[in-house]
Scaffold this motif. Structure first.
Motif, PDB file in Angstrom:
ATOM      1  N   TYR A 280      84.790  65.406 119.232  1.00 55.01           N
ATOM      2  CA  TYR A 280      84.378  66.061 118.120  1.00 55.01           C
ATOM      3  C   TYR A 280      85.770  66.512 117.393  1.00 55.01           C
ATOM      4  CZ  TYR A 280      79.774  67.347 119.487  1.00 55.01           C
ATOM      5  OH  TYR A 280      78.411  67.139 119.743  1.00 55.01           O
ATOM      6  N   ALA A 281      86.900  66.441 117.816  1.00 56.28           N
ATOM      7  CA  ALA A 281      87.905  66.475 116.872  1.00 56.28           C
ATOM      8  C   ALA A 281      87.953  65.442 115.765  1.00 56.28           C
ATOM      9  CB  ALA A 281      89.282  66.396 117.737  1.00 56.28           C
ATOM     10  N   MET A 282      87.338  64.192 116.150  1.00 57.78           N
ATOM     11  CA  MET A 282      87.505  63.232 115.214  1.00 57.78           C
ATOM     12  C   MET A 282      85.967  63.098 114.514  1.00 57.78           C
ATOM     13  SD  MET A 282      90.119  61.400 114.797  1.00 57.78           S
ATOM     14  CE  MET A 282      89.199  59.766 114.274  1.00 57.78           C
ATOM     15  N   GLN A 283      85.005  64.039 114.879  1.00 53.29           N
ATOM     16  CA  GLN A 283      83.874  64.033 114.289  1.00 53.29           C
ATOM     17  C   GLN A 283      83.752  64.114 112.703  1.00 53.29           C
ATOM     18  OE1 GLN A 283      81.680  67.724 115.223  1.00 53.29           O
ATOM     19  NE2 GLN A 283      79.590  66.532 114.692  1.00 53.29           N
ATOM     20  N   PRO A 284      83.001  63.029 111.926  1.00 55.34           N
ATOM     21  CA  PRO A 284      83.083  62.955 110.524  1.00 55.34           C
ATOM     22  C   PRO A 284      82.375  64.226 110.094  1.00 55.34           C
ATOM     23  CG  PRO A 284      81.429  61.570 111.523  1.00 55.34           C
ATOM     24  CD  PRO A 284      82.168  62.128 112.640  1.00 55.34           C
ATOM     25  N   VAL A 285      82.939  64.718 108.872  1.00 57.16           N
ATOM     26  CA  VAL A 285      82.553  65.874 108.263  1.00 57.16           C
ATOM     27  C   VAL A 285      81.934  65.535 106.728  1.00 57.16           C
ATOM     28  CG1 VAL A 285      83.106  67.916 107.353  1.00 57.16           C
ATOM     29  CG2 VAL A 285      84.162  67.338 109.415  1.00 57.16           C
ATOM     30  N   ILE A 286      80.932  65.946 106.709  1.00 57.63           N
ATOM     31  CA  ILE A 286      80.008  65.775 105.191  1.00 57.63           C
ATOM     32  C   ILE A 286      80.079  66.704 104.453  1.00 57.63           C
ATOM     33  CG2 ILE A 286      78.130  64.781 104.067  1.00 57.63           C
ATOM     34  CD1 ILE A 286      77.400  63.062 106.354  1.00 57.63           C
ATOM     35  N   ALA A 287      80.703  66.906 103.314  1.00 61.30           N
ATOM     36  CA  ALA A 287      80.654  68.255 102.386  1.00 61.30           C
ATOM     37  C   ALA A 287      79.200  68.039 101.628  1.00 61.30           C
ATOM     38  CB  ALA A 287      81.833  68.175 101.318  1.00 61.30           C
ATOM     39  N   VAL A 288      78.299  69.166 101.690  1.00 57.31           N
ATOM     40  CA  VAL A 288      77.099  69.345 101.021  1.00 57.31           C
ATOM     41  C   VAL A 288      77.405  70.528 100.042  1.00 57.31           C
ATOM     42  CG1 VAL A 288      74.694  69.844 101.563  1.00 57.31           C
ATOM     43  CG2 VAL A 288      76.127  68.756 103.213  1.00 57.31           C
ATOM     44  N   LEU A 305      71.570  63.859 109.750  1.00 59.16           N
ATOM     45  CA  LEU A 305      72.935  63.419 109.637  1.00 59.16           C
ATOM     46  C   LEU A 305      73.549  64.362 110.886  1.00 59.16           C
ATOM     47  CD1 LEU A 305      73.500  64.162 105.674  1.00 59.16           C
ATOM     48  CD2 LEU A 305      73.572  62.121 107.066  1.00 59.16           C
ATOM     49  N   GLU A 306      73.108  65.554 111.164  1.00 54.16           N
ATOM     50  CA  GLU A 306      73.819  66.096 112.483  1.00 54.16           C
ATOM     51  C   GLU A 306      73.504  65.418 113.630  1.00 54.16           C
ATOM     52  OE1 GLU A 306      74.248  70.794 110.903  1.00 54.16           O
ATOM     53  OE2 GLU A 306      72.204  70.034 111.669  1.00 54.16           O
ATOM     54  N   ALA A 307      72.426  65.178 113.836  1.00 55.22           N
ATOM     55  CA  ALA A 307      71.961  64.379 114.940  1.00 55.22           C
ATOM     56  C   ALA A 307      72.625  62.968 114.948  1.00 55.22           C
ATOM     57  CB  ALA A 307      70.250  64.063 115.001  1.00 55.22           C
ATOM     58  N   ALA A 308      72.961  62.407 113.963  1.00 57.12           N
ATOM     59  CA  ALA A 308      73.907  61.126 114.102  1.00 57.12           C
ATOM     60  C   ALA A 308      75.383  61.344 114.163  1.00 57.12           C
ATOM     61  CB  ALA A 308      73.483  60.429 112.761  1.00 57.12           C
ATOM     62  N   GLY A 309      75.542  62.546 114.336  1.00 58.73           N
ATOM     63  CA  GLY A 309      76.743  62.893 114.795  1.00 58.73           C
ATOM     64  C   GLY A 309      77.944  63.475 113.628  1.00 58.73           C
ATOM     65  N   ARG A 311      79.185  66.594 111.137  1.00 57.22           N
ATOM     66  CA  ARG A 311      79.211  68.036 110.891  1.00 57.22           C
ATOM     67  C   ARG A 311      79.301  68.209 109.329  1.00 57.22           C
ATOM     68  NH1 ARG A 311      83.592  71.794 110.265  1.00 57.22           N
ATOM     69  NH2 ARG A 311      85.116  70.020 110.803  1.00 57.22           N
ATOM     70  N   LEU A 312      78.315  69.346 109.033  1.00 54.93           N
ATOM     71  CA  LEU A 312      78.268  69.459 107.595  1.00 54.93           C
ATOM     72  C   LEU A 312      78.941  70.735 107.234  1.00 54.93           C
ATOM     73  CD1 LEU A 312      74.339  68.936 107.316  1.00 54.93           C
ATOM     74  CD2 LEU A 312      76.127  67.374 107.196  1.00 54.93           C
ATOM     75  N   ILE A 330      80.389  63.050 100.951  1.00 58.87           N
ATOM     76  CA  ILE A 330      80.289  64.271 100.006  1.00 58.87           C
ATOM     77  C   ILE A 330      78.396  63.854  99.847  1.00 58.87           C
ATOM     78  CG2 ILE A 330      80.181  65.085  97.800  1.00 58.87           C
ATOM     79  CD1 ILE A 330      83.076  64.256  97.738  1.00 58.87           C
ATOM     80  N   TYR A 331      77.678  65.063 100.002  1.00 53.40           N
ATOM     81  CA  TYR A 331      76.260  65.014  99.494  1.00 53.40           C
ATOM     82  C   TYR A 331      76.005  65.920  98.639  1.00 53.40           C
ATOM     83  CZ  TYR A 331      71.124  64.735 100.906  1.00 53.40           C
ATOM     84  OH  TYR A 331      69.619  64.732 100.884  1.00 53.40           O
ATOM     85  N   LEU A 332      75.610  65.338  97.371  1.00 53.67           N
ATOM     86  CA  LEU A 332      75.193  66.163  96.200  1.00 53.67           C
ATOM     87  C   LEU A 332      73.638  66.130  95.875  1.00 53.67           C
ATOM     88  CD1 LEU A 332      77.934  65.365  93.567  1.00 53.67           C
ATOM     89  CD2 LEU A 332      77.972  67.277  95.014  1.00 53.67           C
ATOM     90  N   GLY A 333      73.117  67.179  96.324  1.00 55.72           N
ATOM     91  CA  GLY A 333      71.677  67.250  96.253  1.00 55.72           C
ATOM     92  C   GLY A 333      71.159  67.497  94.832  1.00 55.72           C
ATOM     93  N   GLY A 334      69.907  67.676  94.668  1.00 52.38           N
ATOM     94  CA  GLY A 334      69.168  67.844  93.330  1.00 52.38           C
ATOM     95  C   GLY A 334      69.193  69.331  93.499  1.00 52.38           C
ATOM     96  N   GLY A 335      68.527  69.749  91.879  1.00 45.32           N
ATOM     97  CA  GLY A 335      68.694  71.162  91.783  1.00 45.32           C
ATOM     98  C   GLY A 335      68.466  71.305  90.329  1.00 45.32           C
ATOM     99  N   PHE A 336      69.434  72.391  89.795  1.00 47.13           N
ATOM    100  CA  PHE A 336      69.352  72.838  88.427  1.00 47.13           C
ATOM    101  C   PHE A 336      70.834  72.842  87.807  1.00 47.13           C
ATOM    102  CE2 PHE A 336      65.738  74.667  90.390  1.00 47.13           C
ATOM    103  CZ  PHE A 336      64.695  74.549  89.522  1.00 47.13           C
ATOM    104  N   PRO A 337      71.629  71.519  87.701  1.00 44.20           N
ATOM    105  CA  PRO A 337      72.741  71.655  87.111  1.00 44.20           C
ATOM    106  C   PRO A 337      72.707  71.850  85.717  1.00 44.20           C
ATOM    107  CG  PRO A 337      71.793  69.199  87.648  1.00 44.20           C
ATOM    108  CD  PRO A 337      71.054  70.468  88.155  1.00 44.20           C
ATOM    109  N   GLU A 338      71.637  71.494  85.043  1.00 44.28           N
ATOM    110  CA  GLU A 338      71.530  71.809  83.519  1.00 44.28           C
ATOM    111  C   GLU A 338      71.618  73.352  82.991  1.00 44.28           C
ATOM    112  OE1 GLU A 338      67.302  71.584  84.915  1.00 44.28           O
ATOM    113  OE2 GLU A 338      69.297  70.480  85.210  1.00 44.28           O
ATOM    114  N   GLU A 339      71.071  74.229  84.239  1.00 44.88           N
ATOM    115  CA  GLU A 339      71.174  75.570  83.924  1.00 44.88           C
ATOM    116  C   GLU A 339      72.467  76.167  83.991  1.00 44.88           C
ATOM    117  OE1 GLU A 339      68.250  77.697  83.242  1.00 44.88           O
ATOM    118  OE2 GLU A 339      67.500  75.764  82.653  1.00 44.88           O
ATOM    119  N   PHE A 340      73.456  75.345  84.699  1.00 43.14           N
ATOM    120  CA  PHE A 340      74.603  75.949  85.129  1.00 43.14           C
ATOM    121  C   PHE A 340      75.659  74.894  84.524  1.00 43.14           C
ATOM    122  CE2 PHE A 340      71.803  77.619  88.378  1.00 43.14           C
ATOM    123  CZ  PHE A 340      71.921  78.965  88.179  1.00 43.14           C
ATOM    124  N   ALA A 341      75.346  74.124  83.579  1.00 44.80           N
ATOM    125  CA  ALA A 341      76.284  73.190  83.183  1.00 44.80           C
ATOM    126  C   ALA A 341      77.668  73.637  82.608  1.00 44.80           C
ATOM    127  CB  ALA A 341      75.770  72.237  81.791  1.00 44.80           C
TER     128      ALA A 341
END
Length: 499
Positions: A280-288, A305-309, A311-312, A330-341
């Motif tokens: 787990y010290a080598m566990q890949p980390v994905i920024a969300v 993603l967590e089940a595949a190993g 850490r988020l 890095i994982y950039l999901g959808g949403g409302f970026p236009e509201e906070f441009a």
């Protein structure tokens, strides 16, 4: 009301005769009313929508789950429902469009009816009875006869003009259809759900819609027999756990046999990626990225993603945060970026962090709103233009007219950390913006998507970047989650070797 049988799952589907019949109002009012009784309510949403589950979560206090048998499979849906409903007093599933509306006009595929059959859930049909009396019975009877296997257990009539109007409609439906009309909502022009693309999630997070949720509950309780609804919910057959196929595991095992991975989610000390033991010290980390601007994530995607190993590591660009240090994807999901441009453009650390990640070949996945932020500029609905990350050579323009809506089969145009060429993920596309590339002839597209209007090239894939408008569901092909995590691990190991 208590749970006496762990296989018992009291449940209802709130379906409509069509979009606008009032099923969202009924669903939210019912969830709120049941919660006020002290019941633990688990919400679900038929189909790919993100907004309604956000409402559910705000009302019930627990994450709502999408149930979509087309994007995933009937087995996956049964498994998701069985796991998420466990331990709760009642599950309320909100339908999509009309009861029988879905991907295919000739079958139940992608419809609320399909989810009702897959989960064996009683249906409460919401009928808008404005300007009708006995004709309402004809509508309900038609819905009953279209698919007799469906259990339409009761009716709620919406937009009644008066108590007298309700009595007439109730008598007609019960006489001709043989099912109870369990309640009614009076016509209330002030109780309307705001438009779906104008920053609803930020409003929900600020608590601005709580009075609307409470009003929906109050109006529902005025004319609805909650005890009868609970009886109908408990009439649902017990779920036979032996018949519920754990689709996530089954599909992942098949994919892992191909990729050589055998991750054991029960292990407390190691993960297994591509037949390698990894501490787990080598566990890949994905920024969300997760805040009011980036919030459209299927919980299944994050869990796979967590089940595949992986850490988020969640972070908030709107709070001024940059890409966390020592992450491997890095994982950039959808949403409302236009509201906070303006806020996004002002967070130069975040934008520069994205650029550095792209230059270092870190796996970076972005969809819809996240895809927009990777462009050079974003022009909002007022015509104001803001500088974005500039990773993708394109400009984004918001427009009043919807640009795309519908299910997608996304076939990979080229090999990437997510998919091999020709592999397919299923998902959904819904946006009001357009992406205009500086050089249309040299775009390294990510996908060829198939929808109702045929095929089109979509997204962007270059280096270790995969981005596009399509919101993919990793449950449609869990091997993609495994491959993503493996690439993040490889990135981490290469980075550590260079230090």
């Amino acid at each position: 009301m208590t749970i006496s049988d762990r296989n018992a799952r009291p449940r209802l589907i709130i379906a409509g005769t069509g979009s606008g019949a009032g099923k969202t109002t009924v669903t939210l009012g019912l969830m709120r009313a049941l919660a006020q009784r002290g019941l633990s309510v688990q919400g679900f949403k038929c189909g790919p929508d993100y907004i309604d589950p956000t409402y559910h979560t705000a009302v019930t206090g627990r994450p709502s789950r999408n149930l979509d048998a087309w994007m995933t499979s009937p087995e996956y849906v049964r498994d998701t429902f069985e796991k998420a409903s466990a331990g709760h007093d009642i599950s309320i599933i909100e339908g999509v469009m009309g009861l029988y509306d879905g991907k295919d006009p000739l079958s139940n595929t992608g419809s609320t009816a399909e989810i009702a059959l897959v989960t064996q859930t009683p249906v409460i049909l919401v009928v808008d009875v404005r300007s009708m009396a006995r004709s309402a019975a004809a509508i309900v009877l038609g819905f009953q006869q279209l698919d007799p296997e469906l259990n339409i257990a009761g009716v709620i009539v919406n937009r009644c003009g008066s108590a007298g109007h309700y009595t007439i409609v109730k008598k007609a439906i019960e006489q001709m259809c043989g099912i109870p009309v369990v309640g009614w909502l009076k016509r209330d022009e002030d109780m309307s759900i705001p438009e779906r693309h104008l920053g609803l999630v930020p409003a929900i997070e600020r608590g601005e819609l709580k009075p609307l949720f409470q009003r929906a509950a109050d109006v529902l309780m005025e004319g609805t027999d909650l005890d009868l609804l609970l009886e109908l919910a408990t009439s649902a057959p017990p779920l036979n756990e032996e018949e519920v196929i754990p689709a996530t595991t089954a599909q992942a095992d098949s994919a892992n046999a191909e990729s050589g991975s055998n991750y054991d989610p029960l292990s407390n000390s190691v993960i297994h990626v591509n037949n390698r033991h990894v501490s787990y010290a080598m566990q890949p980390v994905i920024a969300v990225a997760r805040d009011a601007a980036f919030n459209f994530y299927y919980p299944d995607n994050l869990e796979l993603l967590e089940a595949a190993g992986a850490r988020l590591h969640y972070f908030s660009p709107l709070a001024g945060e940059s890409i966390p240090t020592d992450v491997d994807g890095i994982y950039l999901g959808g949403g409302f970026p236009e509201e906070f441009a303006a806020e996004i453009a002002g967070n130069q650390d975040f934008l520069e962090g994205l650029r550095r990640a792209a230059q270092s070949n870190m796996p970076l996945f972005a969809e819809c709103g996240g895809y927009m932020v990777l462009g050079e500029t974003l022009t909002d609905r007022e015509g104001v233009t803001f500088d974005m990350a500039g990773i993708i050579p394109a400009q984004v323009q918001m427009q009043k007219k919807r640009a795309a809506l519908g299910y997608r089969e996304a076939s990979s145009v080229q090999d990437s950390f997510l998919l091999k060429k020709g592999e397919v993920l299923r998902g959904h596309e819904f946006h009001y913006s357009t992406m205009t590339y500086r050089d249309e002839e040299t775009i390294p597209y990510a996908y060829e998507t198939k929808g109702m209007r045929g095929l089109k090239q979509e997204g962007y894939a270059a280096g270790n970047i995969v981005a596009g408008y399509t919101h993919v569901h990793l449950g449609s092909y869990p091997a993609a989650a495994q491959r993503w995590v493996e690439h993040c691990l490889a990135y981490r190991q290469e980075r550590d070797m260079q230090r």
